[in-house]
Design a protein around this motif. Structure first.
Motif, short mmCIF file in Angstrom:
data_model
loop_
_atom_site.label_atom_id
_atom_site.label_comp_id
_atom_site.label_asym_id
_atom_site.label_seq_id
_atom_site.Cartn_x
_atom_site.Cartn_y
_atom_site.Cartn_z
N UNK A 149 0.83 -1.19 0.00
CA UNK A 149 0.00 0.00 0.00
C UNK A 149 0.87 1.25 0.00
N UNK A 150 0.48 2.24 -0.81
CA UNK A 150 1.17 3.53 -0.90
C UNK A 150 2.55 3.41 -1.51
N UNK A 151 2.74 2.42 -2.41
CA UNK A 151 4.03 2.28 -3.06
C UNK A 151 4.25 3.46 -4.00
N UNK A 152 5.41 4.08 -3.90
CA UNK A 152 5.68 5.29 -4.66
C UNK A 152 6.28 4.96 -6.01
N UNK A 272 1.19 7.30 -5.90
CA UNK A 272 1.29 6.13 -5.03
C UNK A 272 0.01 5.32 -5.16
N UNK A 273 0.14 3.99 -5.05
CA UNK A 273 -1.02 3.10 -5.11
C UNK A 273 -1.60 2.95 -3.70
N UNK A 274 -2.91 3.11 -3.61
CA UNK A 274 -3.57 3.00 -2.31
C UNK A 274 -4.89 2.26 -2.47
N UNK A 275 -5.47 1.87 -1.32
CA UNK A 275 -6.80 1.27 -1.25
C UNK A 275 -7.72 2.25 -0.51
#
Length: 311
Positions: A149-152, A272-275
């Motif tokens: 989660x939150x990978x930049x 960033x990838x998030x849910x």
């Protein structure tokens, strides 16, 4: 028959040169005239073609069976012309027999067409296999473990998406909830927020900005973008979504390649990838222990899905 004589001369007693000797002349030997030197001697001279191989010669004292001749104007039945033998050539004046026309060779045009068809089928099969392999690889990637989660990620120079960024909320620095020691300013040019405003004072542990997002249509995967500027060097921060902090820091890199200390030339963005959950969510960007937070923040926005483009 007188003593010493063995009776009439036999073929083995014939001497072709008997007429040269006195005893031969006494026996009536004469110079040869077609046979040997003695009277009634056996003549071994034969006409060409008369002798037949494979037959028994006539017994001594028996007349030879005359050779049966062919009809007038026709060759002897046992005669074999030289041109009929292997490698023979006909005598002058006789027309040569024309060789039979050879059979036509294989249909090379048909073979060529068949070979091209086979090659085309092989190429089509290889192409189909490659396409299926790519599809399988895509499915495997989709079915794999999602990234942290939150990978930049660094923004790419260009890109496109089926969903326009304007369909989801977007915020400026003036609308963010500011933490302790953080303020807004507009003296440095280049900020994309309304009025050219941005957040400053972020370069200290405990500094933060929080964005409360309303109207998320459904739970699922989203990408959050951050607009920022760094003074010619990379920075990092911590992203927290709905109270859960990311395990990896957010990379606020010097993608603009600005010179050291030049905030005005350092404006860029990252994602960033998030849910997110359906409805309301909170997204916080903070400077935590271990972060290097020398950065200005001007905007934040969302797009659907985990994207791989600049937004």
């Amino acid at each position: 028959m007188t003593p010493g004589e063995n009776g009439p001369s036999t073929p083995e007693d014939d001497d072709p040169f008997g007429y040269l000797y006195a005893d031969g002349q006494a026996r009536g030997a004469q110079p040869p005239s077609g046979g040997y030197g003695y009277p009634n001697s056996v003549s071994r001279v034969r006409t060409v073609g008369e002798r037949q191989y494979g037959q028994q010669p006539p017994q001594y004292g028996q007349p030879a069976v005359p050779q049966q001749q062919g009809a007038p104007g026709r060759p002897n039945a046992y005669y074999q012309a030289p041109e009929t033998l292997p490698g023979g050539t006909p005598p002058p004046g006789r027309p040569q027999t024309q060789p039979a026309p050879s059979r036509r060779g294989p249909n090379t045009k048909g073979l060529l067409i068949g070979a091209i068809a086979v090659v085309a089928a092989v190429v089509v099969g290889i192409g189909a296999a490659m396409l299926n392999g790519n599809d399988d690889k895509k499915k495997a990637n989709q079915a794999g473990t999602p990234p942290t989660q939150s990978q930049s990620h660094a923004p790419s120079p260009s890109g496109s998406s089926s969903t326009a960024p304007g369909e989801l909320p977007k915020t400026d620095a003036s609308a963010l909830q500011l933490g302790p020691g953080v303020t807004t300013a507009s003296t440095t040019k280049g900020a994309q927020a309304k009025g050219g405003s941005y957040v400053t004072g972020f370069n200290q542990v405990g500094a933060s900005v929080t964005w409360t997002v309303n109207g998320i249509p459904k739970s699922g995967k989203y990408s959050v973008y951050v607009g920022y500027s760094v003074p010619g060097k990379d920075a990092t921060a911590t992203l927290t979504v709905n109270g859960t902090a990311s395990e990896r820091p957010v990379g606020l890199n010097n993608w603009a390649h600005a010179a050291e200390g030049d905030y005005e030339k350092g404006w860029t963005k990252t994602y960033n990838w998030i849910q997110l959950n359906k409805g309301t969510n909170t997204i916080k960007l903070s400077c935590e222990q271990g972060n290097q937070c020398d950065a200005l923040i001007d905007q934040m926005w969302l797009v659907n899905g985990w994207v791989n483009y600049s937004g």
